[in-house]
Design a protein around this motif. Sequence first.
Motif, PDB file in Angstrom:
ATOM      1  N   GLY A 537      -8.943  -9.209 -10.095  1.00 33.22           N
ATOM      2  CA  GLY A 537      -7.861  -8.840  -9.751  1.00 33.22           C
ATOM      3  C   GLY A 537      -7.139  -9.938  -8.611  1.00 33.22           C
ATOM      4  O   GLY A 537      -7.736 -10.930  -8.622  1.00 33.22           O
ATOM      5  N   ASN A 538      -6.307  -9.606  -7.475  1.00 40.09           N
ATOM      6  CA  ASN A 538      -5.699 -10.506  -6.537  1.00 40.09           C
ATOM      7  C   ASN A 538      -5.807 -10.113  -5.380  1.00 40.09           C
ATOM      8  O   ASN A 538      -5.528  -8.710  -5.102  1.00 40.09           O
ATOM      9  CB  ASN A 538      -4.282 -10.715  -7.098  1.00 40.09           C
ATOM     10  CG  ASN A 538      -4.309 -11.968  -8.153  1.00 40.09           C
ATOM     11  OD1 ASN A 538      -4.607 -13.072  -8.102  1.00 40.09           O
ATOM     12  ND2 ASN A 538      -3.842 -11.251  -9.180  1.00 40.09           N
ATOM     13  N   SER A 553      -1.989 -15.436  -2.257  1.00 37.77           N
ATOM     14  CA  SER A 553      -2.676 -14.509  -2.802  1.00 37.77           C
ATOM     15  C   SER A 553      -4.052 -15.230  -3.746  1.00 37.77           C
ATOM     16  O   SER A 553      -4.110 -16.547  -3.497  1.00 37.77           O
ATOM     17  CB  SER A 553      -2.036 -13.579  -3.740  1.00 37.77           C
ATOM     18  OG  SER A 553      -1.792 -14.477  -5.058  1.00 37.77           O
ATOM     19  N   THR A 587      -4.840  -5.967  -5.576  1.00 39.47           N
ATOM     20  CA  THR A 587      -4.379  -5.497  -6.764  1.00 39.47           C
ATOM     21  C   THR A 587      -5.317  -5.629  -8.251  1.00 39.47           C
ATOM     22  O   THR A 587      -5.545  -6.741  -8.391  1.00 39.47           O
ATOM     23  CB  THR A 587      -2.890  -6.059  -6.859  1.00 39.47           C
ATOM     24  OG1 THR A 587      -2.206  -5.778  -5.679  1.00 39.47           O
ATOM     25  CG2 THR A 587      -1.982  -5.500  -8.097  1.00 39.47           C
ATOM     26  N   ASP A 589      -4.880  -4.934 -12.162  1.00 35.59           N
ATOM     27  CA  ASP A 589      -3.772  -4.449 -12.832  1.00 35.59           C
ATOM     28  C   ASP A 589      -2.589  -4.085 -12.033  1.00 35.59           C
ATOM     29  O   ASP A 589      -2.078  -5.018 -11.360  1.00 35.59           O
ATOM     30  CB  ASP A 589      -4.242  -3.408 -13.929  1.00 35.59           C
ATOM     31  CG  ASP A 589      -5.271  -3.640 -14.766  1.00 35.59           C
ATOM     32  OD1 ASP A 589      -5.587  -4.780 -15.235  1.00 35.59           O
ATOM     33  OD2 ASP A 589      -6.171  -2.787 -15.141  1.00 35.59           O
ATOM     34  N   THR A 590      -2.047  -2.971 -12.208  1.00 33.72           N
ATOM     35  CA  THR A 590      -0.947  -2.738 -11.353  1.00 33.72           C
ATOM     36  C   THR A 590      -1.218  -1.847 -10.105  1.00 33.72           C
ATOM     37  O   THR A 590      -0.545  -1.183  -9.304  1.00 33.72           O
ATOM     38  CB  THR A 590       0.164  -2.005 -11.936  1.00 33.72           C
ATOM     39  OG1 THR A 590      -0.508  -0.805 -12.559  1.00 33.72           O
ATOM     40  CG2 THR A 590       0.662  -2.959 -13.210  1.00 33.72           C
ATOM     41  N   LYS A 591      -2.696  -1.505  -9.815  1.00 28.19           N
ATOM     42  CA  LYS A 591      -3.103  -0.267  -8.893  1.00 28.19           C
ATOM     43  C   LYS A 591      -3.506  -1.219  -7.618  1.00 28.19           C
ATOM     44  O   LYS A 591      -4.095  -1.983  -7.558  1.00 28.19           O
ATOM     45  CB  LYS A 591      -4.199   0.196  -9.404  1.00 28.19           C
ATOM     46  CG  LYS A 591      -4.532   1.701  -8.468  1.00 28.19           C
ATOM     47  CD  LYS A 591      -5.833   2.327  -9.375  1.00 28.19           C
ATOM     48  CE  LYS A 591      -6.051   3.686  -8.349  1.00 28.19           C
ATOM     49  NZ  LYS A 591      -7.169   4.432  -9.042  1.00 28.19           N
ATOM     50  N   ARG A 592      -3.039  -0.691  -6.406  1.00 27.82           N
ATOM     51  CA  ARG A 592      -3.274  -1.341  -5.091  1.00 27.82           C
ATOM     52  C   ARG A 592      -4.378  -0.453  -4.551  1.00 27.82           C
ATOM     53  O   ARG A 592      -4.484   0.666  -4.582  1.00 27.82           O
ATOM     54  CB  ARG A 592      -2.163  -1.225  -4.204  1.00 27.82           C
ATOM     55  CG  ARG A 592      -1.214  -2.158  -4.637  1.00 27.82           C
ATOM     56  CD  ARG A 592       0.365  -1.820  -3.916  1.00 27.82           C
ATOM     57  NE  ARG A 592       0.002  -1.475  -2.349  1.00 27.82           N
ATOM     58  CZ  ARG A 592       0.378  -2.524  -1.559  1.00 27.82           C
ATOM     59  NH1 ARG A 592       0.606  -3.930  -1.969  1.00 27.82           N
ATOM     60  NH2 ARG A 592       0.340  -2.464  -0.194  1.00 27.82           N
TER      61      ARG A 592
END
Length: 843
Positions: A537-538, A553, A587, A589-592
């Motif tokens: 992730g990032n 990031s 993050t 994928d798209t989940k925080r």
Amino acid sequence: MLKNKIQYILIFLFCFQILLAQQPQKPNSVEIYNQIQKLNFLGSVLYIAAHPDDENTRLISYLSNEKKARTGYLSLTRGDGGQNLIGPQLRELLGVIRTQELLEARKIDGGEQFFSRANDFGFSKNPDETLEIWDKEKVLSDVVWAIRKFQPDVIINRFDHRSAGTTHGHHTASALLSTESFNLTNDATVFPEQLKLVNTWKPKRQFFNTSWWFYGSKERFDAADKTNLTTIETGVYYPNLGKSNQEIAALSRSSHQSQGFGSTGNRGEESEYLELINGERLKNTADIFEGIDTSWNRVPGGKPVGELLSQIASKYDFSNPSASISDLAKAYSMIQSLKDNQWKALKLQEIESTIAACSGLYLEAVSVNQEATPGSIVPLKLEAINRSNIDMQLVSVTTLPSQKNTVFNTALKNNSDENITLDFQLPSTIEYTQPYWLKEKGTVGMYTVADQKNIGIPDIIREVKVFFNVQINGITIPFERFVVYKYNDKVKGEMYNFLDIVPEVTTSITDHVSFFNNGNKKPIAVKVKAGKDNIKGNLQLELPNNWTVSPQSIPFTLDKKGMEQLFYFEVTPPATPSEVIAKSVVTVDTKRFNKDQVIIDYPHITKQQILKPAEAKFIKLDLKINNQKIGYIMGAGDEVPEGLTQMGYKVTLLDPDEITPEKLEAFDVVMTGIRAYNVLPSLENKQKILLDFVKGGKTMIVQYNTPDSAIPADISPYPLKISRDRVTEENAEVRFLAPNHPVLNYPNKITTKDFEGWTQEQGLYYPSEFDKAFTPILSSNDKGESPTNGALLVAPYGKGYYIYTGLSLFRELPEGVPGAYRLLSNMISLKAPVTVPAQTLKN
């Protein structure tokens, strides 16, 4: 049957979930007999007070073990505002520790534990302030809710509702709320929304548990008229346990390790005194259950159950408890056939436990890993063994929360161990394991609990459990077990934890407070931890636009579950003073993900996971320091050394036993942690060395201690008497008694603005008497009280300075209160002779 059982528990017992120790209970023959006796007593007592450690464990143990009554303790708070003698955790983290200590205490004395949503915001001098900060109506509703759920026949208050101003405001407030609730719980117009889940209830009577403490001395209490008091002889000896009631109570009391309440057990005669304050009077008897039917006759159709249980107890074979199983199974079936009521649900649980104990039935569900993420598959190892001659069959196993039923129909032969492996699919929507009362942001005085059903539950709500459906004498009994994780420690042997549900990834900013004393950029370390394998992730550090972060990031990959990695951002503050909250966000994928995983792991309590927002305070302020080297003697535990390091000082932790004149030569300042003289007896032997250190031209800063016999007479080079004086109002006006003193002027100019934004309290345990050699620097007081001048005392000694302070620096520094840092810098910078520039004084 299992579905009905689950629904039944939800209706009657959802708020009384008390998790047993992770390690399986293995009661002996005497303990089993006591369980059987308790099955035949249907009376209950609710003890009510304000904090962990307020409860009278002697009375709770007596009622539970001698009377066999269902005995509960409602502590309105979790003790969040106290001090911590075993570690640095304060506020909500301390509340988690003290919650677990209460649960351990109840396991010993036989009681049950409950709470309200009230947050222990710190010492309060009167109940009016307490009830305003708590939100009286909400806490009152919680007390009514607890009584309606527990349905006590008798309520006992620890404190006197008529004693406002003579004790902690929380204490009196707990008694006031309990007393007011007595006449409200049976009124359907009071908190009617609760009646969707519980019924109204009317206790028989209510007492105040008085003692010599409320009279000021034992002599005054002994001389007092006790005609109107009920006397209970609690100094009983339990020959089947080999312990006195007081010895059991002392073991329970000693669970409060964070408060330093280790207790020595007593023996012999001992009395407790109760003053009736509500309800039906007693007729010259010490039986608080007088006029209350505590037999099975109180349950419609229950009389035959009581008769059978009496026969079971009378025929009990201590050398062969399994001989009671057939009749216990019959009693179980009889209870099941009764109409639904609270005693039915309670006694079904009790008799299930007793049947398992009589048969040596060992049931366990063990996870291969201690942590799992939502949606993952958890491999389980199930063990079932019947260690009796009674025929049993493992019909099936039901896993929750999925309620998946796996059929086995396996005979459980005597002492033949059945081991089963099972893959358990966790729902993707399962909640993370964490204290439910910390999930939502609360206020200074109240925790937020959105779901009414959860209010009062003492512990973390754990969803992952297994029901072993075992058939005994033709009756299928669902035995509930929480999923645990166990391992072997080479020193301690078999060790247990619960299975925790964790996020896929957690993150934390390593320093919870960071100072930017100039315009230069500063590296900020951020940690990322994997909750499962192959996390990619990032990572971002989010700050307001007037702060600059580089890079924007950072991509990362963590291959293995549990792997941690540090990453660094460069942060540049704005030119002007600023206080902001920095947030670490991952993050995937798209989940925080933005939770910081905090683990509390002490040997005397259950390991706890707390998930906090991954945040830190960044402060750009005018803070001047010099380059003193500081030796810090840790006391009861605090985070002041971390704060000093953030300021830019070099800090070395000192072991009192290793203090020598030669070792102290490396330091400019020696600072003692909170309550150091209370908890470090060896420090007294080093006092001459420390005072000589000051005499030679150095500085010693002593933070608060509590007044007790452990304090050495020469704690200070001059006479000084520590008192219980404190200023609890953190925003109380601060007056400067010595405005020109260097401690208020160098290297930082201290103003009253530096006392804004303090948290919980200004200070505590101020000296009330001190030698004229001391210069009192500050004066302050709570509303309606006389000024206290002992918050900060400075005295020259030889060529150096000795400073004693009760200011709550141990609370303010972790909260990033700028004024506390600036004042502490000035204290550290004192060095004789200090010449403060005239322009500084003028400004």
